[in-house]
Design a protein around this motif. Structure first.
Motif, short mmCIF file in Angstrom:
data_model
loop_
_atom_site.label_atom_id
_atom_site.label_comp_id
_atom_site.label_asym_id
_atom_site.label_seq_id
_atom_site.Cartn_x
_atom_site.Cartn_y
_atom_site.Cartn_z
N HIS A 139 -14.96 82.85 -11.10
CA HIS A 139 -13.72 83.37 -10.48
C HIS A 139 -12.67 83.75 -11.51
O HIS A 139 -11.47 83.61 -11.27
CB HIS A 139 -13.14 82.36 -9.49
CG HIS A 139 -14.12 81.93 -8.45
ND1 HIS A 139 -14.61 82.77 -7.49
CD2 HIS A 139 -14.74 80.75 -8.26
CE1 HIS A 139 -15.47 82.13 -6.74
NE2 HIS A 139 -15.59 80.90 -7.18
N VAL B 36 -10.47 86.26 -13.09
CA VAL B 36 -9.96 87.59 -12.71
C VAL B 36 -9.41 88.26 -13.96
O VAL B 36 -8.45 87.78 -14.56
CB VAL B 36 -8.85 87.46 -11.64
CG1 VAL B 36 -8.34 88.84 -11.25
CG2 VAL B 36 -9.37 86.71 -10.43
N VAL C 242 2.59 90.03 -7.86
CA VAL C 242 2.83 88.59 -7.85
C VAL C 242 3.97 88.22 -8.79
O VAL C 242 4.91 87.50 -8.42
CB VAL C 242 1.54 87.84 -8.23
CG1 VAL C 242 1.86 86.38 -8.58
CG2 VAL C 242 0.56 87.88 -7.08
N LEU D 236 2.77 91.86 -0.91
CA LEU D 236 1.75 90.81 -1.01
C LEU D 236 1.13 90.52 0.36
O LEU D 236 -0.07 90.30 0.48
CB LEU D 236 2.35 89.54 -1.59
CG LEU D 236 2.53 89.53 -3.10
CD1 LEU D 236 3.19 88.24 -3.55
CD2 LEU D 236 1.18 89.67 -3.80
N ALA E 161 -5.07 86.24 -9.39
CA ALA E 161 -5.72 85.08 -8.77
C ALA E 161 -4.70 84.17 -8.11
O ALA E 161 -5.03 83.43 -7.18
CB ALA E 161 -6.51 84.31 -9.82
N LEU E 162 -3.44 84.25 -8.62
CA LEU E 162 -2.43 83.29 -8.15
C LEU E 162 -2.10 83.44 -6.67
O LEU E 162 -1.98 82.46 -5.94
CB LEU E 162 -1.16 83.46 -9.00
CG LEU E 162 -0.02 82.50 -8.68
CD1 LEU E 162 -0.41 81.07 -9.00
CD2 LEU E 162 1.24 82.88 -9.48
N TYR E 163 -2.00 84.69 -6.20
CA TYR E 163 -1.49 84.87 -4.83
C TYR E 163 -2.51 84.41 -3.79
O TYR E 163 -2.17 84.28 -2.62
CB TYR E 163 -1.06 86.32 -4.60
CG TYR E 163 -2.17 87.29 -4.21
CD1 TYR E 163 -2.97 87.86 -5.18
CD2 TYR E 163 -2.40 87.63 -2.89
CE1 TYR E 163 -3.96 88.75 -4.85
CE2 TYR E 163 -3.40 88.52 -2.54
CZ TYR E 163 -4.17 89.07 -3.54
OH TYR E 163 -5.16 89.94 -3.20
N ARG E 164 -3.74 84.14 -4.20
CA ARG E 164 -4.72 83.62 -3.25
C ARG E 164 -4.86 82.11 -3.37
O ARG E 164 -5.69 81.53 -2.68
CB ARG E 164 -6.08 84.25 -3.52
CG ARG E 164 -6.14 85.74 -3.21
CD ARG E 164 -7.45 86.31 -3.65
NE ARG E 164 -7.54 87.73 -3.36
CZ ARG E 164 -8.48 88.53 -3.84
NH1 ARG E 164 -9.41 88.04 -4.63
NH2 ARG E 164 -8.52 89.80 -3.54
N PHE F 186 0.36 79.13 -5.24
CA PHE F 186 1.32 80.16 -4.88
C PHE F 186 2.11 79.75 -3.63
O PHE F 186 3.31 79.95 -3.54
CB PHE F 186 0.58 81.48 -4.63
CG PHE F 186 1.49 82.64 -4.36
CD1 PHE F 186 2.29 83.16 -5.36
CD2 PHE F 186 1.57 83.20 -3.10
CE1 PHE F 186 3.14 84.22 -5.11
CE2 PHE F 186 2.41 84.25 -2.84
CZ PHE F 186 3.20 84.77 -3.86
#
Lengths: 260, 628
Positions: free
Chosen positions: A62, A64, A143, A189, B470-473, B477
């Protein structure tokens, strides 16, 4: 005095929080870097299979990274797996929409795939405007933008508590501006989260028969070729129900599509 | 000829008039003749009339017969035509008679009065023979016309005698049902993978208006293909068939081809359906729930001796063929290999022979298509199209491909094979994968063709990660979003709590001030009692100053009288209270600086006045609700 000191401390903490998060390195960062290097070295010596394996290992963890997907795309392209290459470049662009290299490579891969087979969708519809707006910026940009504005807004609100009456108006105005910005970034978002409910995907093999049901014994509805973008509606065990841009639907093996 | 249109237009009217002109009829009818002694037979009297008043019905003279059953009935017949409708009333009296003696007997006339007019039936002669010598009634089947209501259904009491239901010689017919669903399997025992066809039909003794299946048959353990069913454009295709000596209207509902997947006994569950008739205005008259018989089937395993690589789905009769669209190509030019199975069997499930690995060729995934014929026996063709891309020159032979199957007619295993295919490839070998053509150094003067390629790898020292993506999922967050407003709310609540605590301390402070004032006033009174006037008034001054300091928030010491007045007024004190307080302080000053100038009575009054001032200040504090 105590209240004032507390407000200032919290405001300062909120200000540095995003920076702390950005600078944080996971405990296994060295291992990730090692796999990354291994993949790069394998690619440079022409061992695309080993390179893809190393990059895929990172993807399974995972990680990213636009760079990771970019290199994976180049590796797949060199190995002749155009569907996979298109998926990887698309994914790189999802993370970093302004990556010119990834966009160029995606165009090249699509051009080459189009020489083999091309799926022309009758009546295909463009992505809706809100979807294009949401994906105009990368998720990372959205974000950090949201975090900066949101935490800044609350930092000012904390500061306001400890300030004299005369200075409060200016601070309140600043907080309102930042809050409005945070609200807009938050909407972006939210739109992205909504998009994730029907994730986009790319067909990976050169040619796939799309079935009428979630089993290979079902009749073939139509055929698609590697690199075609689809939407994944739901999943039934090892099969996914996909929808094309023109509304056609059918079932494919989950392994035959790469989620973006 | 000119009169023809008028005649055509008048025809319905003439027909209606004719029908109306039929008028009233009154008749008697014998069920059968001759009859045996002691054998029952039906007899009916019918009055048919148009909108009349019927009265005084008199039954026939049944001398020589025993009436075992009698049932009157009434119905209305509507005739449409001529732009209107005619309603006809039909009165029927049904009798079940048993002759008591042999010979020629006579049933007398029946009588009735219709609209005041007397009507009578004819006499009916009945020949009575010995028991058993009379011909037995024919089967019920030919009665009435198929598709029309059975006349006997209107006259249930007129049944000559209860007809014994014939034994269900038809295996698909449930015993004792007039309308029924029939399930007919082509066979009840088959090999694994062999086709069994089951046809479900609707068998009607009389035409119905509605048919609705309520439960489909379950075919667990079978691979099922639907077969074609003849359908009329609107509804079922009904045809007359004689089943067990009776005419039925039979309509095929569904046909399925079943291929057993594993050996064993299994049962196809019944098809269930509702049928109903509706009245003239669409209202349901009668509905019936029908249930076909379950179909037990036995699937037997295929015999031993299957060849290696045999696919258990390959049961039937098949042929195998392979062909290429061209056999001489250049490197990089793809050819198409078609592999085709034709025959009868479960083609959809059957696996195509695997193509062997061919050196120097890239083989793409095949495109598989199946064409099936669903008429009676499942059959057709299954084709796989392989795209073969030569990567180097040379000759290649595709070896014979084999398909082993079990022939159900010969009950033996058969292997079908293709002929070998020879392919010739010319040209230069590909240096690399076709997706990544490597540019070669161009010779001088030649064209330097740059193939489609991509930009190079990013060989960074460390992997750059996009935490934000990756943070917003992540749950982090969510925490990041919730924490600031939660903290702000917490601090707000903390402030409110502290304010409330502050209110309590003010109350306590006031109570403490009150207690201190009371204590000083008591001290002042005690000093006065001892005759010490100056110290007594000193205590009064102290209590007043403490009170003022508590109320005004600052000490009154050092203030001029005017400043004191202004401060008290700002604190909300009434002018009278201000004047009284200032006067009391003046008395205290006078006692301090000129002790002999004040009497005991004045000191006592000063104590009383101080008490009143304290009381007024308390009232002031209560009115304000909070200290200033």
């Amino acid at each position: 005095m105590k209240a004032r000191a507390l407000g200032v401390s919290i405001a300062a903490l909120l200000a540095v929080m995003p920076a702390l998060a950005a600078l944080a390195r996971p405990a296994h960062a060295d291992l990730l870097d090692e796999a990354w290097k291994r993949g790069n070295e394998a690619h440079l010596r022409g061992d695309y299979r080993a390179a893809a394996a190393a990059y895929e290992q990172l993807d399974r963890q995972h990680v990213v990274s636009a760079d990771l997907y970019y290199n994976l795309g180049v590796t797949y392209f060199r190995a002749g797996q155009l569907g996979h290459a298109i998926w990887a470049f698309e994914r790189s662009l999802v993370v970093a929409p302004d990556d010119d290299d990834a966009r160029f490579n995606l165009t090249q891969a699509r051009k080459l795939a189009g020489q083999r087979a091309h799926d022309k969708l009758e009546g295909a519809e463009r992505e809706p405007l809100w979807s294009r707006v949401v994906t105009y910026l990368g998720p990372s940009t959205e974000v950090w933008l949201f975090c900066g504005l949101y935490l800044g807004c609350f930092g000012l609100l904390f500061l306001r508590r400890s300030m004299a009456h005369d200075s409060r108006l200016a601070v309140t105005t600043g907080a309102a501006i930042l809050g409005t910005g945070a609200l807009l970034a938050g909407l972006l978002l939210l739109g992205r989260v909504n998009l994730d409910r029907l994730p986009a995907a790319v067909v990976l093999p050169d040619r796939v028969s799309v079935k009428e049901g979630a089993d290979s014994n079902f009749r073939t509805s139509f055929e698609v070729h590697g690199g075609l973008r689809v939407r994944v509606l739901d999943r039934e065990q090892d099969w996914v129900r996909v929808r094309l841009a023109n509304g056609l639907e059918g079932f494919m093996r989950a392994e035959d599509v790469g989620l973006l | 000829m000119r009169a023809l249109p008028f005649l055509l237009a008048a025809a319905p009217l003439l027909l209606a008039a004719t029908a109306y002109g039929q008028g009233t009829s009154f008749s008697a009818r014998l069920g059968r003749n001759p009859v045996g002694v002691g054998e029952s037979f039906p007899f009916e009297v019918t009055l048919s009339a148009d909108n009349v008043r019927m009265e005084d019905y008199r039954p026939p003279d049944f001398r020589g017969f025993r009436v075992v059953a009698e049932q009157p009935s009434q119905s209305t017949q509507i005739q449409m035509g001529g732009g209107g409708s005619l309603m006809r009333q039909i009165y029927t009296w049904h009798y079940q008679l048993v002759p008591l003696q042999k010979g020629k007997l006579v049933i007398g006339p029946a009588g009735v009065r219709v609209d005041g007019r007397e009507l009578r039936t004819e006499k009916v002669n009945v020949t009575v023979v010995e028991t058993g010598q009379a011909p037995q009634p024919r089967p019920r089947a030919p009665r009435g016309f198929p598709g029309f209501p059975d006349p006997s259904s209107l006259f249930p009491g007129l049944e000559p005698e209860p007809e014994p239901e014939p034994a269900p010689a038809d295996p698909g017919r449930p015993a004792g049902q007039r309308n029924f669903l029939r399930a007919l399997p082509s066979k009840t025992r088959a090999f694994v993978g062999e086709q069994i066809t089951i046809e479900w039909s609707l068998c009607l003794a009389e035409r119905q208006n509605n048919y609705a299946p309520t439960k489909e048959p379950r075919t667990d353990g079978f691979w099922v293909e639907d077969l074609e069913v003849p359908q009329r454009q609107h509804g079922l295709s009904l045809s007359e068939q004689v089943i067990d000596g009776r005419v039925y209207l039979v309509g095929p509902l569904m046909r399925k081809a079943l291929f057993g997947l594993r050996p064993g006994r299994t049962t196809v569950t019944p098809l269930e359906a509702d049928i109903s008739r509706v009245g003239f205005f669409g209202a349901p008259l009668r509905s019936e729930h029908l249930r076909a018989d379950p179909v037990p089937l036995e699937i037997v395993p295929l015999p031993a001796g299957a060849p290696a690589g045999f696919d258990p789905s390959a049961v039937g009769r098949f042929t195998l063929a392979a062909e290429v669209d061209r056999d001489h190509v250049q490197v990089g030019e793809a050819i198409t290999l078609r592999l085709r199975i034709d025959g009868q069997g479960n083609l959809r499930k059957i696996a195509l022979p695997a193509l062997p690995r061919l050196d120097g060729w890239k083989i793409y995934d095949p495109k598989v298509s199946v064409q099936l014929n669903h008429a009676d026996e499942i059959g057709g063709s299954k084709t796989a199209e392989y795209l073969l891309l030569p990567e180097k020159p040379g000759e290649t032979e595709i070896p014979p491909l084999a398909l082993s199957y079990f022939d159900t007619q010969k009950t033996t295993y058969v292997t079908a094979k293709t002929a070998p295919l020879r392919l010739v490839v010319t040209g230069q070998a590909m240096a690399q994968s076709p997706a990544a053509a490597v540019p070669t150094p161009a010779a001088a003067g030649s064209e330097n063709l740059l193939a489609i390629d991509v930009r190079p790898l990013r060989n960074r020292a460390a992997l750059r990660r996009d935490f934000g993506a990756a943070l917003y999922r992540s749950p982090t967050f969510v925490g990041l979003v919730i924490a600031p407003p939660a903290l702000l709310a917490f601090l707000g609540l903390l402030g409110v709590a502290r304010a409330r605590l502050g209110e309590e301390s003010e109350g306590k402070r006031r109570r403490k001030l009150r207690r201190a004032a009371s204590r000083r006033l008591r001290t002042a009174a005690a000093l006065l009692h001892e005759g010490r006037l100056a110290p007594s008034l000193g205590e009064i001054e102290r209590v007043l100053r403490e009170l003022l300091a508590g109320k005004m928030g600052s000490s009154a010491a050092g203030m001029s009288r005017d400043e004191l007045r202004a401060a008290m007024a700002k604190a909300g004190a009434a002018p009278a209270l201000v004047d009284g307080t200032v006067a009391a302080l003046d008395d205290c000053d006078r006692a301090r600086f000129a002790p002999g100038s004040i009497t005991a009575e004045e000191a006592s009054r000063a104590i009383d006045r101080a008490g009143e001032i304290i009381e007024d200040f308390e009232k002031l504090g209560a009115r304000e609700g909070s200290p200033s």
